[in-house]
Design an enzyme around this catalytic site. Structure first.
Site, PDB file in Angstrom:
ATOM      1  CG  ASP A   1      27.264  36.303  13.457  1.00 52.66           C
ATOM      2  OD1 ASP A   1      27.378  37.524  14.717  1.00 52.66           O
ATOM      3  OD2 ASP A   1      27.772  36.490  12.487  1.00 52.66           O
ATOM      4  N   GLY A   2      26.582  36.425  17.238  1.00 50.13           N
ATOM      5  CA  GLY A   2      27.589  36.496  18.444  1.00 50.13           C
ATOM      6  C   GLY A   2      28.878  37.254  18.310  1.00 50.13           C
ATOM      7  CD  GLU A   3      31.308  37.279  13.117  1.00 48.45           C
ATOM      8  OE1 GLU A   3      31.051  38.536  12.741  1.00 48.45           O
ATOM      9  OE2 GLU A   3      31.480  36.477  12.512  1.00 48.45           O
TER      10      GLU A   3
ATOM     11  CB  SER B   1      39.134  33.862  42.743  1.00 53.99           C
ATOM     12  OG  SER B   1      38.633  33.016  41.566  1.00 53.99           O
TER      13      SER B   1
ATOM     14  CE  LYS C   1      46.510  29.376  48.430  1.00 56.28           C
ATOM     15  NZ  LYS C   1      45.861  30.622  47.993  1.00 56.28           N
TER      16      LYS C   1
ATOM     17  CD  GLN D   1      48.304  27.518  34.272  1.00 60.90           C
ATOM     18  OE1 GLN D   1      47.389  27.414  35.172  1.00 60.90           O
ATOM     19  NE2 GLN D   1      49.131  26.738  33.917  1.00 60.90           N
TER      20      GLN D   1
HETATM   21  C1  R5P Z   1      46.661  32.918  45.226  1.00 56.20           C
HETATM   22  O1  R5P Z   1      47.924  32.554  45.916  1.00 56.20           O
HETATM   23  C2  R5P Z   1      46.000  34.194  45.647  1.00 56.20           C
HETATM   24  O2  R5P Z   1      46.994  35.004  46.133  1.00 56.20           O
HETATM   25  C3  R5P Z   1      44.826  33.910  46.422  1.00 56.20           C
HETATM   26  O3  R5P Z   1      45.090  33.707  47.667  1.00 56.20           O
HETATM   27  C4  R5P Z   1      43.739  33.102  45.526  1.00 56.20           C
HETATM   28  O4  R5P Z   1      43.920  33.398  44.313  1.00 56.20           O
HETATM   29  C5  R5P Z   1      42.574  32.965  46.264  1.00 56.20           C
HETATM   30  O5  R5P Z   1      41.712  32.251  45.375  1.00 56.20           O
HETATM   31  P1  R5P Z   1      40.586  31.425  46.116  1.00 56.20           P
HETATM   32  O6  R5P Z   1      39.645  32.618  46.252  1.00 56.20           O
HETATM   33  O7  R5P Z   1      39.921  30.866  44.750  1.00 56.20           O
HETATM   34  O8  R5P Z   1      40.868  30.590  46.970  1.00 56.20           O
END
Ligand code: R5P
Length: 296
Positions: free
Chosen positions: A36-38, A221, A190, A95
């Protein structure tokens, strides 16, 4: 006091290096999903009366968290004296405020959750921006250590370089790496317009024309921040920039897209296992674990 080191399966490589360097035996546990995913979990090593170190990087945190929290509770129920989390990458730090009405500050909620399951936390270069210290959100002892000296050592032979921090937040890393590696740096500005949409403003780069750019940021990311910076540097006629991220999250095709955009070498620390890992963070982690456990 006896110690034992457990690890998330993805962090086996780093955990084994730490275990060997610190002469701390590795603990074993098994886990699987019920139909069940647990989550089912069973600790197979004795931990009674021991200080437990759990090495688990928190990229893709949602899929890992339940089993890590259950593991901590199970270890305590089996008599572990303490359970500390070594999370080379700490999630949910970006966040750090309400950007739009209706949002929550999930950096705080995540900190509250970890603080209630672990006795201490060690992490590397968490994204501290509007939150200035982990103490502001973590109620357990929490150490934030740096990979900057290791990145600077890696750069020592690259004398004809200049460092580029793609945004104001990156100044804390790029300035320290620059100081330690004796390299000049510039920071750009940025604006993030969406998850995969960033605009970078670059000043006049003429005076760096004979240098190789080295981008330094904490997290790669989606890689859009680096891709946009690489694209603009290419327009200025620079050689393919070296891209260094402390944490290579590389969501989706981010690594491939970054290479396609014209990046040269892409280098990360081994806080998150990835083919770009070239900088080993175990020396700073071992120092910090030793200091933490001896101050308890
Ligand atoms: C945010 O300001 C961090 O320092 C990185 O610049 C940010 O997390 C990079 O994210 P991404 O690779 O999605 O642009």
């Amino acid at each position: 006091m006896k110690k034992i080191l457990f690890y998330h399966p993805e962090n086996q490589g780093l955990a084994k290096i730490i275990s060997k360097k610190m002469k701390i035996p590795l603990g074993r546990f098994s886990s699987r999903s019920f139909p069940d995913g647990e989550t089912y979990l069973r600790v197979e090593s004795s931990c009674k009366g021991m200080d437990v170190i759990l090495v688990a990087s928190l990229d893709q945190p949602d899929s890992k968290l339940v089993s890590l929290l259950f593991l901590s509770e199970t270890l305590k129920s089996l008599g572990a004296k303490s359970v500390g989390l070594v999370a080379p990458y700490l999630a949910y730090m970006r966040q750090d405020r309400v950007f739009k009405k209706g949002e929550g500050i999930t950096a705080r909620y995540f900190a509250k959750l970890l603080s209630s399951y672990f006795d201490w936390l060690i992490t590397i270069d968490p994204h501290l921006h509007r939150i200035h210290s982990l103490k502001e959100i973590y109620s357990i002892p929490a150490a934030s250590i740096h990979a900057t000296s290791l990145i600077a050592s890696w750069l020592k032979t690259r004398k004809n370089s200049f460092l580029v921090g793609p945004d104001s937040e990156s100044e804390q890393w790029v300035s320290e790496v620059g100081r330690l590696a004796c390299l000049p740096y510039v920071t750009l500005s940025k604006k993030r317009l969406g998850d995969k949409n960033v605009k970078i403003k670059m000043p006049d780069m003429e005076k760096w024309k004979n240098h190789v750019p080295v981008l330094v940021d904490d997290i790669i990311s989606s890689a859009r921040t680096m891709i946009e910076t690489v694209t603009q540097l290419k327009k200025w006629g620079f050689k393919p920039p070296v891209c260094i991220g402390v944490h290579g999250v590389f969501a989706g095709n981010a690594h491939r897209d970054l290479k396609k955009s014209g990046a040269g070498l892409v280098i990360t620390c081994n806080t998150i296992p990835h083919m770009t890992n070239k900088i080993d963070v175990s020396p700073v982690l071992c120092d910090s674990i030793t200091r933490f456990l001896s101050s308890k």
